[in-house]
Design an enzyme around this catalytic site. Sequence first.
Site, short mmCIF file in Angstrom:
data_model
loop_
_atom_site.label_atom_id
_atom_site.label_comp_id
_atom_site.label_asym_id
_atom_site.label_seq_id
_atom_site.Cartn_x
_atom_site.Cartn_y
_atom_site.Cartn_z
N ASP A 72 0.84 -1.20 0.00
CA ASP A 72 0.00 0.00 0.00
C ASP A 72 0.88 1.25 0.00
O ASP A 72 1.81 1.36 0.80
CB ASP A 72 -0.91 -0.02 1.24
CG ASP A 72 -1.93 1.11 1.23
OD1 ASP A 72 -2.04 1.81 0.20
OD2 ASP A 72 -2.61 1.31 2.26
N GLU A 75 -8.63 8.79 5.76
CA GLU A 75 -7.38 8.29 6.36
C GLU A 75 -6.99 9.08 7.61
O GLU A 75 -7.85 9.52 8.36
CB GLU A 75 -6.27 8.27 5.31
CG GLU A 75 -6.61 7.31 4.17
CD GLU A 75 -5.44 6.98 3.27
OE1 GLU A 75 -4.40 6.53 3.78
OE2 GLU A 75 -5.58 7.16 2.04
C1 BGC Z 1 -4.69 3.71 1.26
C2 BGC Z 1 -5.27 2.55 0.49
C3 BGC Z 1 -5.58 2.97 -0.92
C4 BGC Z 1 -4.30 3.49 -1.54
C5 BGC Z 1 -4.46 3.90 -2.99
C6 BGC Z 1 -3.55 4.38 0.53
O1 BGC Z 1 -3.18 5.56 1.16
O2 BGC Z 1 -4.24 3.25 2.53
O3 BGC Z 1 -6.43 2.08 1.14
O4 BGC Z 1 -6.10 1.89 -1.63
O5 BGC Z 1 -3.87 4.63 -0.80
O6 BGC Z 1 -5.17 5.06 -3.14
#
Ligand code: BGC
Length: 619
Positions: A316, A507
């Site tokens: 990730d 987030e």
């Molecule tokens: C997140 C993921 C996401 C990825 C791509 C990351 O910051 O934790 O859940 O899929 O970004 O956008």
Amino acid sequence: MQRTPLTHVFRALAIVLLMAGSIVAISAYLLAKAPRYPYQDGTLPTDERVQDLLSRMTLEEKIGQMALVDKNSIEQISHVWRYNLGAVLSGAGAKPEDNTRRGWREMVEELQDAALRSRLQIPLLYGIDANHGHGNVPQATIFPHAIGLGASGNEALVERVGAITAREAQALGTPWVYSPNLDLPRDIRWGRVYETYGDDPILTGRLGAAFVRGLQGTSSKTHIAASAKHYVGAGSMVWGSSSNDNYTIDQGLTPADVGALREEYLPPFKAAVDAGVMSIMVALGSWGDTKMAASTYLLQDVLRKELGFEGVIVSDWYGVYDISEDKYVSAVTGINAGIDLVMLPYEYQIFTRDVMRAVEAGDISGSRIDDAVRRILTAKFELGLFDEKEEMGLDIVGSAEHRAVAREAVSQSLVLLQNEGVLPLSHDTRSMRVAGSAADNVGIQSGGWTVEWQGIDGNWLEHGTSILGALYQGAGSTTIEFKRDGRFEGEKADVGIVVVGELPYAEGWGDTPNPELSTEDREAIQNMQVSAESVIVIIISGRPLILPEDSKEWDALIAAWLPGPEGGGVADVLYGKKPFVGKLPLPWPRSLVQLPMRASGKGADGDDPLFPRGFGMSY
Ligand code: BGC
């Protein structure tokens, strides 16, 4: 005119020439179409195609396949083929300049065309976040966030949501979706609670598997790949442990508790693996003192051997480069631990150089590279990316039929927490007053990951209906007045509805020490109490919020989560056209002292929560 024998000869000759010409043209066409190499032959089994392609690839080409790059970090379009990039993603908010259905399709096609200019013409895997529909595109169908689907508890519904998301993603050319989210949130101070189906491993496993089935379809050739995330134990991080200076709990440390791993965190992933999920995304946090992306134990021993996962393991965001300050060490450790596809997401030049060096130095074995690339190519063949693709119309994206399912999902996601006989709204209601910061705000309803990473506050979405708008639409002869602060003049209305909530976030930006109602919203409720005979409070939030002492005095209380733009789904239930069926997918704590909640559903203080997991009234 009389035909001479000579004219007949010329005519016959012309026909013969014409036929010969056609035969040559048809053969040339068929030859051009004919596969040059076995891997281009769609009639061969996937394994054979993968083996053939792999045997033709140079080390550099293989390493390129392991790179997953954010589309905004591609410096020049020619780098796609020069670096043999295997996969591209639209990280949060990475959209085309023309953010429309057409704009998306063209953006992806341009990158695909660039990939096909590489020596072996290997198509890209294009990934997007579509946890509540293809929420990147304003015209797409946007569903309630997963926490609301968790409240519905309805597998068939979640499977349909997955299938619609897949169709819309496919129409836009994006074959890889980063969901379902199988995290189990124990602490409502975390900014990602709403991305999950709740904190119950069984429910999450059931719904996660249903989403995978919907998204990937059940036919042998699937067109969209799901990515279950975030492996593993994300949701149980310790408050204050984030490794990201800007966050508090997101990207934090999950205690390395093997009992919890087996009993709680793994079952949802096992369900997704059993449902055939094609990829799994590794969490950004740590397992004890080891970064998840560096844990051979979690990736090899548990995910590969114990759960039998055969698909692609993807890291990730900056997860691999967070392993160490040294980029070379990070790449070597992550790949050796078991990451197949590295979400870089920026520096593909450095990645290619370092991994080349690592293989030459024997720090990464050639067979580890082959193993990773074999899995990536298998996914690409299974998705039909090498073969002729079915053209889909853009009109299905955000179609009325799809949005009707979103509206139904909204109705099923609502949880009735209190009701002193005021709901459903009576047809005899003469006057209604509406207040609250979230009453007329489709942006708040839709939450984060909607067009922008952090969402967008306000009524900017063309096809969205706010809750106020939906109340007007269903009002019949009831008069409705709206004032955001709830300060009305004159005699009391029959009923007051106050829609309160959280501004959008995503987030770590959503990590907060105080998940509670704002002062503005609390005042609006108090004002309404003097302006209406009875007061219904609707909370639009990504998580349970700590409620004020006097909340027991509210005549009705509804948790509506983040329902998305189909506000009509809320009005359908308020007006009694649909029943309340939602149940809390996680416990609703009474106070901050109870955080983090325990797996049993009790608070950290050992007491019961305000409302237990599974609670929800009906009528
Ligand atoms: C997140 C993921 C996401 C990825 C791509 C990351 O910051 O934790 O859940 O899929 O970004 O956008």
